[in-house]
Design a protein around this motif. Sequence first.
Motif, PDB file in Angstrom:
ATOM      1  N   ARG A  58       0.827  -1.203   0.000  1.00 14.22           N
ATOM      2  CA  ARG A  58       0.000   0.000   0.000  1.00 14.22           C
ATOM      3  C   ARG A  58       0.860   1.251   0.000  1.00 14.22           C
ATOM      4  O   ARG A  58       1.889   1.305   0.676  1.00 14.22           O
ATOM      5  N   ASN A  59       0.398   2.245  -0.743  1.00 16.03           N
ATOM      6  CA  ASN A  59       1.005   3.571  -0.676  1.00 16.03           C
ATOM      7  C   ASN A  59      -0.025   4.585  -1.154  1.00 16.03           C
ATOM      8  O   ASN A  59      -1.157   4.216  -1.521  1.00 16.03           O
ATOM      9  N   ALA A  60       0.345   5.844  -1.176  1.00 17.50           N
ATOM     10  CA  ALA A  60      -0.581   6.877  -1.626  1.00 17.50           C
ATOM     11  C   ALA A  60      -0.835   6.713  -3.120  1.00 17.50           C
ATOM     12  O   ALA A  60       0.097   6.809  -3.924  1.00 17.50           O
ATOM     13  N   GLY A  61      -2.075   6.389  -3.482  1.00 24.39           N
ATOM     14  CA  GLY A  61      -2.454   6.316  -4.884  1.00 24.39           C
ATOM     15  C   GLY A  61      -2.267   4.970  -5.543  1.00 24.39           C
ATOM     16  O   GLY A  61      -2.522   4.828  -6.734  1.00 24.39           O
ATOM     17  N   ALA A  62      -1.809   3.950  -4.790  1.00 24.52           N
ATOM     18  CA  ALA A  62      -1.581   2.609  -5.388  1.00 24.52           C
ATOM     19  C   ALA A  62      -0.608   2.690  -6.555  1.00 24.52           C
ATOM     20  O   ALA A  62      -0.802   2.041  -7.576  1.00 24.52           O
ATOM     21  N   ARG A  63       0.448   3.476  -6.421  1.00 24.53           N
ATOM     22  CA  ARG A  63       1.400   3.662  -7.517  1.00 24.53           C
ATOM     23  C   ARG A  63       2.501   2.602  -7.495  1.00 24.53           C
ATOM     24  O   ARG A  63       2.918   2.153  -6.421  1.00 24.53           O
ATOM     25  N   VAL A  64       2.924   2.190  -8.683  1.00 22.43           N
ATOM     26  CA  VAL A  64       4.006   1.221  -8.803  1.00 22.43           C
ATOM     27  C   VAL A  64       5.330   1.997  -8.816  1.00 22.43           C
ATOM     28  O   VAL A  64       5.836   2.377  -9.864  1.00 22.43           O
ATOM     29  N   THR A  65       5.826   2.246  -7.638  1.00 24.98           N
ATOM     30  CA  THR A  65       7.083   2.975  -7.448  1.00 24.98           C
ATOM     31  C   THR A  65       8.250   1.987  -7.490  1.00 24.98           C
ATOM     32  O   THR A  65       8.055   0.770  -7.530  1.00 24.98           O
ATOM     33  N   ASP A  66       9.460   2.521  -7.438  1.00 23.68           N
ATOM     34  CA  ASP A  66      10.635   1.651  -7.392  1.00 23.68           C
ATOM     35  C   ASP A  66      10.555   0.692  -6.206  1.00 23.68           C
ATOM     36  O   ASP A  66      10.924  -0.474  -6.325  1.00 23.68           O
ATOM     37  N   ASP A  67      10.065   1.179  -5.086  1.00 20.53           N
ATOM     38  CA  ASP A  67      10.029   0.306  -3.913  1.00 20.53           C
ATOM     39  C   ASP A  67       8.946  -0.768  -4.043  1.00 20.53           C
ATOM     40  O   ASP A  67       9.112  -1.890  -3.552  1.00 20.53           O
ATOM     41  N   VAL A  68       7.847  -0.440  -4.708  1.00 14.58           N
ATOM     42  CA  VAL A  68       6.830  -1.467  -4.973  1.00 14.58           C
ATOM     43  C   VAL A  68       7.401  -2.527  -5.914  1.00 14.58           C
ATOM     44  O   VAL A  68       7.214  -3.732  -5.693  1.00 14.58           O
ATOM     45  N   LEU A  69       8.127  -2.107  -6.931  1.00 14.38           N
ATOM     46  CA  LEU A  69       8.751  -3.083  -7.833  1.00 14.38           C
ATOM     47  C   LEU A  69       9.739  -3.975  -7.083  1.00 14.38           C
ATOM     48  O   LEU A  69       9.756  -5.189  -7.260  1.00 14.38           O
ATOM     49  N   ARG A  70      10.554  -3.338  -6.265  1.00 16.09           N
ATOM     50  CA  ARG A  70      11.517  -4.107  -5.455  1.00 16.09           C
ATOM     51  C   ARG A  70      10.796  -5.165  -4.625  1.00 16.09           C
ATOM     52  O   ARG A  70      11.195  -6.343  -4.568  1.00 16.09           O
ATOM     53  N   THR A  71       9.690  -4.751  -4.005  1.00 15.51           N
ATOM     54  CA  THR A  71       8.954  -5.658  -3.135  1.00 15.51           C
ATOM     55  C   THR A  71       8.290  -6.777  -3.940  1.00 15.51           C
ATOM     56  O   THR A  71       8.268  -7.940  -3.516  1.00 15.51           O
ATOM     57  N   LEU A  72       7.773  -6.442  -5.130  1.00  9.80           N
ATOM     58  CA  LEU A  72       7.156  -7.469  -5.971  1.00  9.80           C
ATOM     59  C   LEU A  72       8.186  -8.499  -6.431  1.00  9.80           C
ATOM     60  O   LEU A  72       7.893  -9.696  -6.472  1.00  9.80           O
ATOM     61  N   VAL A  73       9.378  -8.040  -6.774  1.00  7.10           N
ATOM     62  CA  VAL A  73      10.422  -8.981  -7.200  1.00  7.10           C
ATOM     63  C   VAL A  73      10.746  -9.940  -6.052  1.00  7.10           C
ATOM     64  O   VAL A  73      10.830 -11.159  -6.244  1.00  7.10           O
ATOM     65  N   LEU A  74      10.864  -9.420  -4.850  1.00  7.99           N
ATOM     66  CA  LEU A  74      11.122 -10.283  -3.691  1.00  7.99           C
ATOM     67  C   LEU A  74       9.950 -11.223  -3.449  1.00  7.99           C
ATOM     68  O   LEU A  74      10.143 -12.403  -3.133  1.00  7.99           O
ATOM     69  N   ALA A  75       8.729 -10.704  -3.596  1.00  6.56           N
ATOM     70  CA  ALA A  75       7.546 -11.530  -3.352  1.00  6.56           C
ATOM     71  C   ALA A  75       7.465 -12.678  -4.350  1.00  6.56           C
ATOM     72  O   ALA A  75       7.067 -13.793  -4.000  1.00  6.56           O
ATOM     73  N   VAL A  76       7.860 -12.426  -5.591  1.00  9.06           N
ATOM     74  CA  VAL A  76       7.857 -13.479  -6.609  1.00  9.06           C
ATOM     75  C   VAL A  76       8.983 -14.479  -6.340  1.00  9.06           C
ATOM     76  O   VAL A  76       8.779 -15.699  -6.396  1.00  9.06           O
ATOM     77  N   LEU A  77      10.161 -13.975  -6.037  1.00 15.06           N
ATOM     78  CA  LEU A  77      11.319 -14.855  -5.871  1.00 15.06           C
ATOM     79  C   LEU A  77      11.230 -15.691  -4.601  1.00 15.06           C
ATOM     80  O   LEU A  77      11.632 -16.852  -4.584  1.00 15.06           O
ATOM     81  N   LEU A  78      10.692 -15.094  -3.526  1.00 12.81           N
ATOM     82  CA  LEU A  78      10.814 -15.724  -2.210  1.00 12.81           C
ATOM     83  C   LEU A  78       9.498 -16.152  -1.580  1.00 12.81           C
ATOM     84  O   LEU A  78       9.487 -17.007  -0.698  1.00 12.81           O
TER      85      LEU A  78
END
Length: 166
Positions: A58-78
């Motif tokens: 979650r963040n302001a506006g549901a935006r795909v920021t660098d940190d959201v991408l970072r977190t998604l990559v970790l979520a997929v990998l791990l």
Amino acid sequence: MSEFDDLLAGNAKYAAGFTGSDLTGRAARGLAVVTCMDSRIDPLGLLGLVPGDAKILRNAGARVTDDVLRTLVLAVLLLGVERVLVMPHTDCGMSKVSDNDVHALAQQQGVDTRSLEFHTVPDQQAALRHDLTRIRTTPFFPHPHPLPVGGAIYDVHTGELLPVEL
Ligand SMILES: [Zn+2]
């Protein structure tokens, strides 16, 4: 007494009724949801999910920021994520202001925020499509790629999810 006493009291009740959990940190339904910080959104409830099912970002506006991408990559990998839903919502405060509006507001209070990007959302559909593309084209997900990436707007007044790209 602290500003957080109400939360400690709430947790005491919660923990007293907690029956234990054998859930792991993996997303049981293989899902990650990117949504807004808006306090009207119950991401698990509105999607028919329960704790353990999904990663919620979650963040302001549901935006795909660098940190959201970072977190998604970790979520997929791990953490077992195999699909992503990006879910902004109607009546979002981020769609009612521009970055310059926020900078001006801060400046009135003596704060210079110009080094921050607020990722405000002048056009919600365009921002959502941009963010979906950002996830789909990231080179950091393992194969098979692309993983399913969907977008829908949650209506905070009706509770309905309005598909944009699903
Ligand atoms: Zn919002």
